[in-house]
Scaffold this motif. Structure first.
Motif, PDB file in Angstrom:
ATOM      1  N   GLU A  73       5.434  -3.993 -17.815  1.00 47.48           N
ATOM      2  CA  GLU A  73       5.928  -3.094 -16.766  1.00 47.48           C
ATOM      3  C   GLU A  73       4.792  -2.142 -16.392  1.00 47.48           C
ATOM      4  N   VAL A  74       4.305  -2.269 -15.148  1.00 48.92           N
ATOM      5  CA  VAL A  74       3.209  -1.430 -14.661  1.00 48.92           C
ATOM      6  C   VAL A  74       3.814  -0.293 -13.834  1.00 48.92           C
ATOM      7  N   THR A  75       3.554   0.935 -14.255  1.00 47.13           N
ATOM      8  CA  THR A  75       4.075   2.114 -13.558  1.00 47.13           C
ATOM      9  C   THR A  75       2.917   2.849 -12.895  1.00 47.13           C
ATOM     10  N   LEU A  76       3.004   2.972 -11.578  1.00 42.66           N
ATOM     11  CA  LEU A  76       2.003   3.702 -10.787  1.00 42.66           C
ATOM     12  C   LEU A  76       2.638   4.982 -10.268  1.00 42.66           C
ATOM     13  N   SER A  77       1.982   6.111 -10.532  1.00 43.70           N
ATOM     14  CA  SER A  77       2.497   7.390 -10.052  1.00 43.70           C
ATOM     15  C   SER A  77       1.785   7.797  -8.774  1.00 43.70           C
ATOM     16  N   ALA A  78       2.374   8.746  -8.047  1.00 43.75           N
ATOM     17  CA  ALA A  78       1.780   9.213  -6.790  1.00 43.75           C
ATOM     18  C   ALA A  78       0.468   9.956  -7.037  1.00 43.75           C
ATOM     19  N   THR A  79       0.259  10.439  -8.266  1.00 43.69           N
ATOM     20  CA  THR A  79      -0.981  11.144  -8.586  1.00 43.69           C
ATOM     21  C   THR A  79      -2.099  10.208  -9.002  1.00 43.69           C
ATOM     22  N   GLY A  80      -1.822   8.888  -9.090  1.00 45.60           N
ATOM     23  CA  GLY A  80      -2.844   7.919  -9.465  1.00 45.60           C
ATOM     24  C   GLY A  80      -2.804   7.496 -10.918  1.00 45.60           C
ATOM     25  N   LEU A  87      -1.711   5.417 -14.152  1.00 43.28           N
ATOM     26  CA  LEU A  87      -1.260   4.042 -14.359  1.00 43.28           C
ATOM     27  C   LEU A  87      -0.902   3.847 -15.821  1.00 43.28           C
ATOM     28  N   GLU A  88       0.321   3.354 -16.058  1.00 44.35           N
ATOM     29  CA  GLU A  88       0.788   3.092 -17.410  1.00 44.35           C
ATOM     30  C   GLU A  88       1.324   1.668 -17.483  1.00 44.35           C
ATOM     31  N   ILE A  89       1.090   0.998 -18.622  1.00 43.80           N
ATOM     32  CA  ILE A  89       1.545  -0.375 -18.827  1.00 43.80           C
ATOM     33  C   ILE A  89       2.392  -0.417 -20.088  1.00 43.80           C
ATOM     34  N   ALA A  90       3.609  -0.946 -19.961  1.00 41.04           N
ATOM     35  CA  ALA A  90       4.481  -1.150 -21.106  1.00 41.04           C
ATOM     36  C   ALA A  90       4.627  -2.651 -21.334  1.00 41.04           C
ATOM     37  N   LEU A  91       4.269  -3.127 -22.537  1.00 39.95           N
ATOM     38  CA  LEU A  91       4.347  -4.544 -22.861  1.00 39.95           C
ATOM     39  C   LEU A  91       5.765  -4.900 -23.301  1.00 39.95           C
ATOM     40  N   VAL A  92       6.252  -6.044 -22.808  1.00 40.47           N
ATOM     41  CA  VAL A  92       7.634  -6.452 -23.056  1.00 40.47           C
ATOM     42  C   VAL A  92       7.646  -7.901 -23.525  1.00 40.47           C
ATOM     43  N   GLN A  93       8.523  -8.199 -24.504  1.00 41.14           N
ATOM     44  CA  GLN A  93       8.747  -9.576 -24.937  1.00 41.14           C
ATOM     45  C   GLN A  93      10.145  -9.992 -24.502  1.00 41.14           C
ATOM     46  N   MET A  94      10.214 -10.975 -23.622  1.00 40.77           N
ATOM     47  CA  MET A  94      11.493 -11.450 -23.101  1.00 40.77           C
ATOM     48  C   MET A  94      11.700 -12.895 -23.548  1.00 40.77           C
ATOM     49  N   VAL A  95      12.831 -13.143 -24.188  1.00 41.60           N
ATOM     50  CA  VAL A  95      13.155 -14.472 -24.709  1.00 41.60           C
ATOM     51  C   VAL A  95      14.385 -14.987 -23.988  1.00 41.60           C
ATOM     52  N   PRO A  96      14.301 -16.134 -23.280  1.00 40.34           N
ATOM     53  CA  PRO A  96      15.467 -16.667 -22.572  1.00 40.34           C
ATOM     54  C   PRO A  96      16.499 -17.222 -23.545  1.00 40.34           C
ATOM     55  N   LEU A  97      17.761 -17.236 -23.116  1.00 43.83           N
ATOM     56  CA  LEU A  97      18.817 -17.784 -23.951  1.00 43.83           C
ATOM     57  C   LEU A  97      18.679 -19.291 -24.086  1.00 43.83           C
ATOM     58  N   ALA A  98      18.252 -19.920 -23.043  1.00 45.68           N
ATOM     59  CA  ALA A  98      18.090 -21.384 -23.105  1.00 45.68           C
ATOM     60  C   ALA A  98      16.923 -21.773 -22.221  1.00 45.68           C
ATOM     61  N   GLU A  99      16.144 -22.702 -22.713  1.00 44.89           N
ATOM     62  CA  GLU A  99      15.005 -23.202 -21.955  1.00 44.89           C
ATOM     63  C   GLU A  99      15.511 -24.192 -20.913  1.00 44.89           C
ATOM     64  N   SER A 139       0.825  -1.207   0.000  1.00 43.99           N
ATOM     65  CA  SER A 139       0.000   0.000   0.000  1.00 43.99           C
ATOM     66  C   SER A 139       0.862   1.261   0.000  1.00 43.99           C
ATOM     67  N   GLU A 140       2.043   1.203   0.664  1.00 40.84           N
ATOM     68  CA  GLU A 140       2.941   2.367   0.666  1.00 40.84           C
ATOM     69  C   GLU A 140       3.495   2.622  -0.739  1.00 40.84           C
ATOM     70  N   GLU A 141       3.849   1.539  -1.447  1.00 44.60           N
ATOM     71  CA  GLU A 141       4.369   1.701  -2.808  1.00 44.60           C
ATOM     72  C   GLU A 141       3.293   2.237  -3.748  1.00 44.60           C
ATOM     73  N   ILE A 142       2.054   1.788  -3.566  1.00 47.99           N
ATOM     74  CA  ILE A 142       0.964   2.280  -4.424  1.00 47.99           C
ATOM     75  C   ILE A 142       0.732   3.761  -4.199  1.00 47.99           C
ATOM     76  N   SER A 143       0.761   4.204  -2.947  1.00 49.90           N
ATOM     77  CA  SER A 143       0.492   5.612  -2.646  1.00 49.90           C
ATOM     78  C   SER A 143       1.649   6.517  -3.065  1.00 49.90           C
ATOM     79  N   LYS A 144       2.888   6.027  -2.973  1.00 47.41           N
ATOM     80  CA  LYS A 144       4.046   6.857  -3.320  1.00 47.41           C
ATOM     81  C   LYS A 144       4.430   6.751  -4.788  1.00 47.41           C
ATOM     82  N   GLY A 145       3.990   5.661  -5.443  1.00 48.35           N
ATOM     83  CA  GLY A 145       4.366   5.454  -6.833  1.00 48.35           C
ATOM     84  C   GLY A 145       5.469   4.410  -6.951  1.00 48.35           C
ATOM     85  N   CYS A 146       5.337   3.508  -7.931  1.00 45.73           N
ATOM     86  CA  CYS A 146       6.331   2.454  -8.110  1.00 45.73           C
ATOM     87  C   CYS A 146       6.168   1.846  -9.498  1.00 45.73           C
ATOM     88  N   THR A 147       7.117   0.982  -9.852  1.00 50.34           N
ATOM     89  CA  THR A 147       7.070   0.224 -11.100  1.00 50.34           C
ATOM     90  C   THR A 147       7.210  -1.252 -10.764  1.00 50.34           C
TER      91      THR A 147
END
Length: 272
Positions: free
Chosen positions: A145-152, A154-166, A122-130
């Motif tokens: 990547e969900v970014t929450l600002s102290a002003t309320g 909300l932004e979402i950045a979509l990411v594609q992550m591919v591992p080097l080896a399964e 709850s502290e991270e939500i009120s102060k802002g976090c990613t």
């Protein structure tokens, strides 16, 4: 009707003293002078006694008038402890963030499902976090990547992550249950009433918002959901009852309209 007559000081002066003074003025004899002096003395004593009585009455009324009665304070009964209020606030904030994330994701991916990698406090939500979330049915993206600002905001950045080896998933070897870990029916009911129902309800509410309809619980209390054909860890339920007590646990859950059944070495909970 009884009538109370009171002698006024000036009336007594007119009736008693003034006539005596006239007699002294008309008959100049010593006896009339003594009578006038006696009448004047009686009048002075009467005035002094009347003043003394009025002063005493005034002094008796003063303490009664100055006595202050303290206002009765209303005491409000405590319905919940501060810890319970903090938990409710944290859960409410997290649910609101979950709904906003799901609303934004479904605008582009209607069948999306997701999980927190690490839930924000709850502290991270009120102060802002990613924070990072895992995405399912959101090809080609698998993380966000969900970014929450102290002003309320909300932004979402979509990411594609591919591992080097399964990496191959190694089967999990559970240790044999110790005798002290085996619970009887009364212990299972006590655990379910005090902790279990609240933990299961919170998990179901959160996963339902994130697009899931089923969860499985291992013997060590680890909670998983199935996404993209693989089991993904969600949370861990502390002090989860051992395998021999699951049948009783399912009966208790069904009484609260929670669909639960034992499948091999897992306890499955589903909802509509």
């Amino acid at each position: 009707m009884a009538v109370k007559s009171r002698i006024d000081a000036w009336t007594l002066l007119r009736v008693l003293v003034v006539p005596c003074l006239f007699l002294c003025a008309i008959f100049k004899r010593p006896i009339f002078q003594w009578i006038a002096c006696a009448a004047l003395f009686v009048w002075v004593c009467f005035v002094i006694s009347k003043l003394f009585r009025s002063h005493r009455k005034h002094c008796k009324k003063m303490p009664a008038e100055q006595k202050v009665f303290p206002a009765k304070q209303e005491t409000k009964p405590l319905t919940e402890t501060p810890q319970e209020a903090d938990d409710d606030t944290r859960l409410s904030l997290l649910r609101q963030v979950n709904y906003r994330i799901m609303e934004q994701l479904k605008q582009s991916y209607p069948t999306v499902a997701w999980l927190w990698e690490a839930r924000p406090s709850s502290e991270e939500i009120s102060k802002g976090c990613t924070k990072r979330i895992k995405l399912y049915h959101c090809d080609p993206f698998n993380f966000g990547e969900v970014t929450l600002s102290a002003t309320g905001k909300l932004e979402i950045a979509l990411v594609q992550m591919v591992p080097l080896a399964e990496a191959e998933l190694q089967p999990h070897n559970d240790e044999d249950l110790e005798e002290q870990d085996i619970l009887d029916r009364s212990d299972v009911k006590q655990w379910y009433t005090q902790k279990g129902i609240a933990l299961l309800s919170a998990l179901i509410d959160e996963l339902n918002v994130q697009g899931h309809k089923r969860l499985t619980i291992k013997e060590n209390g680890d909670v998983f959901v199935t996404a993209s054909g693989k089991q993904q860890p969600v949370d861990t339920i502390p002090d989860f009852p051992p395998r021999p007590a699951w049948e009783d646990l399912c009966v208790l859950a069904r009484e609260d309209d929670i669909a639960a059944e034992v499948c091999n070495q897992e306890l499955t909970v589903s909802w509509a």
